[in-house]
Design an enzyme around this catalytic site. Structure first.
Site, PDB file in Angstrom:
ATOM      1  CG  ASP A 141      -0.281  -0.009   2.537  1.00  0.00           C
ATOM      2  OD1 ASP A 141       0.741  -0.712   2.687  1.00  0.00           O
ATOM      3  OD2 ASP A 141      -0.764   0.677   3.465  1.00  0.00           O
TER       4      ASP A 141
ATOM      5  CD  GLU B 210       4.215   1.067   6.999  1.00  0.00           C
ATOM      6  OE1 GLU B 210       5.029   1.424   7.875  1.00  0.00           O
ATOM      7  OE2 GLU B 210       3.844   1.844   6.082  1.00  0.00           O
TER       8      GLU B 210
ATOM      9  CG  HIS C 273       4.735   9.425   3.119  1.00  0.00           C
ATOM     10  ND1 HIS C 273       4.043   9.320   4.298  1.00  0.00           N
ATOM     11  CD2 HIS C 273       5.118   8.166   2.820  1.00  0.00           C
ATOM     12  CE1 HIS C 273       4.014   8.066   4.706  1.00  0.00           C
ATOM     13  NE2 HIS C 273       4.665   7.342   3.808  1.00  0.00           N
TER      14      HIS C 273
END
Length: 381
Positions: free
Chosen positions: A73, A138, A353
């Site tokens: 993920d 996660e 991210h």
């Protein structure tokens, strides 16, 4: 190393990035991985919990068991118009591979799998066993992911001897940092009661913001501990404060403060709770405090796994990695319950991210080679 394996790692990384596996979706990544591992003689065991897909794949039954841990993920993309290319269409430019999950952590997973394929081809009768534990939970709440697989393994009496989590650990270049532990995370939601009133008549109310500020200042100033040789000192940080009705002429009747402790082995969660309550009680606040312990600290002493990984990194990069416990939490905290030696190692984490997440193309082949050498150091016959 033959160019074929290097190309295979890049090709599998691109295949994984192309799947829109925004947490908790897996979007078929684990099916793809399972099919490749099954061809190597791995037993494939999907472990589904709610919307979460997990994979436990194991080759062999003997010990020692070396397990690679990862997550398929990824976090949401953010504004698509600010990406230079579609985050789910892997793009190569300027010597980098762009795409969501390129650094966190689809390249690591691809490197695991290709390294295992090469190792098994060379060492079909290797000692011990190899496993992969892959989750799609996660980046989310992490309540139906790795922790559920660990519970299943514990119920069957299965233990892991060595575990490598493929989180992006490096700071400036591949190989500069290994994580051999992580701090714990203790969150609190504090609600302090007051009495709402007209702002022109404050004597008719009790402003909870004013009441709690001295306590917050004291909490922010406390030295919770001095840390130790493995962990930095404990930190306490406020993440959110909310109070009021939205009107400019009304004092709030309640204020909510969210905060978090990051702590190592020098403090316990219970001791931190007790000290926080002691401060709040001393100010005679009317409050409610709800706690969430999402991670306890874990530490792998320098031993066989740390040395084997460090040696593999030196062989490939020529440099000795720092061994660190900095950063946030990872799924290593769950694995540590059934494994005494857990380390984390993966690519540079500078763009994880972020918009335009990427990895240097030149790092992909060395990453696979490091994982391959770790397999050889621990399991070659």
């Amino acid at each position: 190393m033959a160019a074929a394996e290097a190309a295979a790692t890049l090709r599998l990384t691109r295949e994984l990035i192309a799947r829109r596996s925004i947490t908790p979706k897996d979007d078929g990544c684990q099916t793809l991985l399972g099919e490749r591992l099954a061809r190597l003689g791995f037993s494939i065991e999907p472990v589904r919990r709610g919307d979460v897909t997990n994979l436990w794949a194991r080759r062999g039954t003997a010990r020692p068991l070396l397990c690679f841990v990862g997550h398929t993920d990824v976090v949401p993309t953010g504004p698509l118009e600010q990406w230079h290319s579609d985050p789910f269409v892997p793009a190569e430019r300027e010597g980098k591979l762009f795409g969501r999950g390129a650094a966190d952590m689809k390249t690591s997973i691809a490197a695991f799998v290709v390294a295992v394929e090469e190792f098994v081809a060379k060492h079909a009768s290797h000692k011990g066993s190899i496993a992969l534990l892959i989750t799609s939970d996660e980046e989310g709440p992490a309540i139906d992911g790795t922790v559920r697989v660990v519970e299943l393994l514990r119920s069957r009496g299965e233990r892991i001897d060595y575990c490598l989590v493929g989180e992006p650990t490096c700071v400036a270049k591949l190989g500069d940092t290994i994580k051999n532990g992580r701090r714990g995370s203790l969150a609190g939601v504090l609600r302090v009661k007051g009495v709402q009133a007209h702002i022109a008549y404050p004597h008719l109310g009790k402003n909870p913001v004013h009441l709690v500020v001295p306590a917050l200042a004291e909490l922010a100033a406390i030295e919770w501990d001095k840390g130790d040789e493995s962990f930095p000192p404990t930190t306490w940080q406020i993440s959110n404060i909310h109070g009021g009705t939205g009107a400019d002429n009304v004092t709030p009747g309640e204020v909510e403060i969210r905060f978090n402790f990051r702590f190592g082995t020098a403090s316990t969660a219970d001791a931190l709770k007790q000290r926080a309550h002691a401060v709040l009680d001393r100010y005679k606040l009317e409050y409610k405090l709800d706690w969430t312990l999402s991670a306890v600290p874990y530490l792998t002493p320098r031993g066989k796994l740390v040395e084997a990984l460090s040696g593999s990194i030196r062989d490939v990069t020529g440099a000795a990695p720092d061994v660190s416990t900095t950063g946030g939490t990872s799924d290593g905290r769950f694995i540590a319950e059934i494994c005494t030696e857990v380390v984390e190692f993966g690519p540079v984490n500078a763009t994880i991210h972020k918009l335009n997440e990427h990895i240097d193309l030149s790092a992909i082949e060395p990453l696979r080679e490091i994982y391959l050498r770790l397999l050889a150091r621990l399991l070659a016959s």
